[in-house]
Design an enzyme around this catalytic site. Structure first.
Site, mmCIF file in Angstrom:
data_model
loop_
_atom_site.group_PDB
_atom_site.id
_atom_site.type_symbol
_atom_site.label_atom_id
_atom_site.label_comp_id
_atom_site.label_asym_id
_atom_site.label_seq_id
_atom_site.Cartn_x
_atom_site.Cartn_y
_atom_site.Cartn_z
ATOM 1 N N MET A 96 -4.983 3.715 7.052
ATOM 2 C CA MET A 96 -3.955 2.666 6.943
ATOM 3 C C MET A 96 -3.897 2.169 5.506
ATOM 4 O O MET A 96 -4.633 2.613 4.643
ATOM 5 C CB MET A 96 -4.285 1.520 7.899
ATOM 6 C CG MET A 96 -4.347 1.985 9.337
ATOM 7 S SD MET A 96 -2.860 1.636 10.230
ATOM 8 C CE MET A 96 -3.133 -0.080 10.589
ATOM 9 N N CYS A 97 -3.044 1.206 5.257
ATOM 10 C CA CYS A 97 -2.748 0.847 3.887
ATOM 11 C C CYS A 97 -2.562 -0.661 3.811
ATOM 12 O O CYS A 97 -2.739 -1.366 4.786
ATOM 13 C CB CYS A 97 -1.464 1.528 3.437
ATOM 14 S SG CYS A 97 -1.415 3.282 3.832
ATOM 15 N N GLN A 98 -2.207 -1.145 2.641
ATOM 16 C CA GLN A 98 -1.817 -2.552 2.518
ATOM 17 C C GLN A 98 -0.536 -2.659 1.703
ATOM 18 O O GLN A 98 -0.289 -1.845 0.803
ATOM 19 C CB GLN A 98 -2.933 -3.372 1.875
ATOM 20 C CG GLN A 98 -4.120 -3.571 2.814
ATOM 21 C CD GLN A 98 -4.852 -4.890 2.586
ATOM 22 O OE1 GLN A 98 -4.420 -5.764 1.837
ATOM 23 N NE2 GLN A 98 -5.974 -5.033 3.260
ATOM 24 N N ILE B 229 -1.150 -0.059 -1.580
ATOM 25 C CA ILE B 229 -2.399 0.672 -1.814
ATOM 26 C C ILE B 229 -2.674 1.483 -0.560
ATOM 27 O O ILE B 229 -2.456 1.022 0.560
ATOM 28 C CB ILE B 229 -3.586 -0.249 -2.162
ATOM 29 C CG1 ILE B 229 -3.671 -1.436 -1.196
ATOM 30 C CG2 ILE B 229 -3.495 -0.741 -3.605
ATOM 31 C CD1 ILE B 229 -4.879 -2.329 -1.437
ATOM 32 N N ASN C 220 2.944 0.315 5.945
ATOM 33 C CA ASN C 220 1.561 0.151 6.402
ATOM 34 C C ASN C 220 1.537 0.465 7.883
ATOM 35 O O ASN C 220 2.251 -0.183 8.660
ATOM 36 C CB ASN C 220 1.074 -1.288 6.134
ATOM 37 C CG ASN C 220 -0.016 -1.741 7.097
ATOM 38 O OD1 ASN C 220 0.164 -2.703 7.823
ATOM 39 N ND2 ASN C 220 -1.129 -1.037 7.128
#
Lengths: 257, 257
Positions: A1-3, A78, A108
């Site tokens: 996953m991401c932000q 990110i 995300n």
């Protein structure tokens, strides 16, 4: 996953303070180290910095932290890879042109049951579910409104329907903008803060850094910052509700539901 | 008018030396100070740095001069505005996606009688004749080959015909690449050099800087550098002939005419 990190303002503002806290989550205070990117709209123009290196060590991220670029619409990301290897073509934000404007998208989440194969004019370059979703959004908007950009109240329901459909296939928090409209969709986790007069000081969670916005602003400035989780520990961030699609305008959220 | 710089290699190579000499033409040794840009392909991925500031003073150009990015296909541009104000959206190179690959384009010249108004899927964001020409190229290729990228020998004649047509409307030197093929079209002024074993030292025209490529290369390396005018004063650059469209592959020019 991401932000995700987004910013929408009524006057061009730099994002150095927020990006300072956000980017250390890319390998230092958190483990989103599989690449990063940031897009700045400046009028109709748009520039994107991306790197497959972690944002804590990337020389390009260092430039973005130190060099104030003033923009009204910013989208940053990110990455912690789920689908698609660590590579430049899989770094968000993605950008395409529609109706003579650049559109920028960052996601995300993870769309598990989403095997969309585009045969239209928007085709993914990389291997992420995210870029496939972005291509589907643009293809749908282009086919629905082939002549040019319609008013926001016509775009909104189309986008909301796609967001609802894709959210049923997994997690689908996203930021999307063409430098004019700024969309933020929450499927599981996304929050925002609006900073406006009277301004105060803000302190980052991820770095021991405080900025006193009273020294940097004029009374009419208004800035909305949108993020996966709050970036500061002395301000109140508002959670966006699951399945909510907000449109930010001049630093304020509008609701269309 | 503007100046072009391109690089095509058989192994990923950094362009720091050539960009060092090229970028000082953006406000120091020459007057192309109305913005600049550079695109690097890394596999299918592509990143572009652009700035409307002169390349001699831009902090982003400083990063590009100092931070070696290794790429096989590079396109750079310094701008002296003819059509379109000094603004980010008018900086070259431009990028769009076609057939699931990014395409990058930069132009040196001025198309005086070119009022193309796109009604298709590729529409200009800025106000330059260059971006309009790029949109026409992609629209034509997409309509001719809607299903996907055809072999090079099918793309070449279509591109040559567009290049010939547009060259009749003014000056149309351009570089175009999708990270796989690298096209260089000369309408009035463009030259190249191929560096390969035995390597030697090269000295810049615009800066008193020498690099000895024997220290930086392996015997199988091959690099073609394409530029509006030669960048070094101790090497022999080959002029591309007017109306010639070259395709560079692994650091060598191929001819299709």
């Amino acid at each position: 996953m991401c932000q995700l990190l987004g910013m929408n303002c009524n006057v061009p503002t730099d994002i150095c303070f927020s990006f300072e806290g956000f980017s250390v989550r890319g390998g230092k205070t958190d483990d989103h180290r599989d690449g990063w990117g940031i897009a700045f709209f400046e009028g109709r123009g748009c520039r994107i910095f991306i790197d497959e290196k972690p944002s804590v060590t990337s020389p390009i991220a260092e430039l973005v932290r130190r060099y104030p670029i003033h923009s009204t619409h910013v989208i940053a990301h990110i990455r912690k890879a789920t689908q698609g290897k660590i590579a430049l073509e899989n770094c968000h934000p993605f950008r395409r042109e529609l109706w003579g404007r650049y559109w920028v998208f960052a996601h995300n989440g993870d769309l598990q049951d989403f095997d969309y194969q585009s045969t239209g004019v928007y085709r993914p370059v990389g291997k992420t579910d995210s870029e496939r979703a972005f291509c589907l959004i643009l293809e749908t908007l282009q086919q629905k409104f082939p002549d040019g950009k319609p008013p926001l109240d016509q775009i909104y329901p189309v986008l909301k329907e796609i967001a609802d459909t894709l959210s049923s296939k997994g997690i689908f928090n996203f930021l999307l903008s063409d430098g004019e409209n700024f969309f933020a969709h929450c499927s599981t986790k996304l929050c925002y803060i609006v900073r406006q007069a009277p301004f105060a000081a803000a302190h980052l969670i991820d770095q021991d850094l405080t900025v006193d916005f009273r020294e940097l602003t004029t009374p009419s400035d208004r800035v909305a910052v949108i993020a996966t989780t709050p970036l500061t520990d002395n301000e109140v961030w508002t959670p966006i509700q699951p399945s909510e699609l907000l449109v930010f305008q001049d630093g304020l959220p509008l609701k269309f539901d």
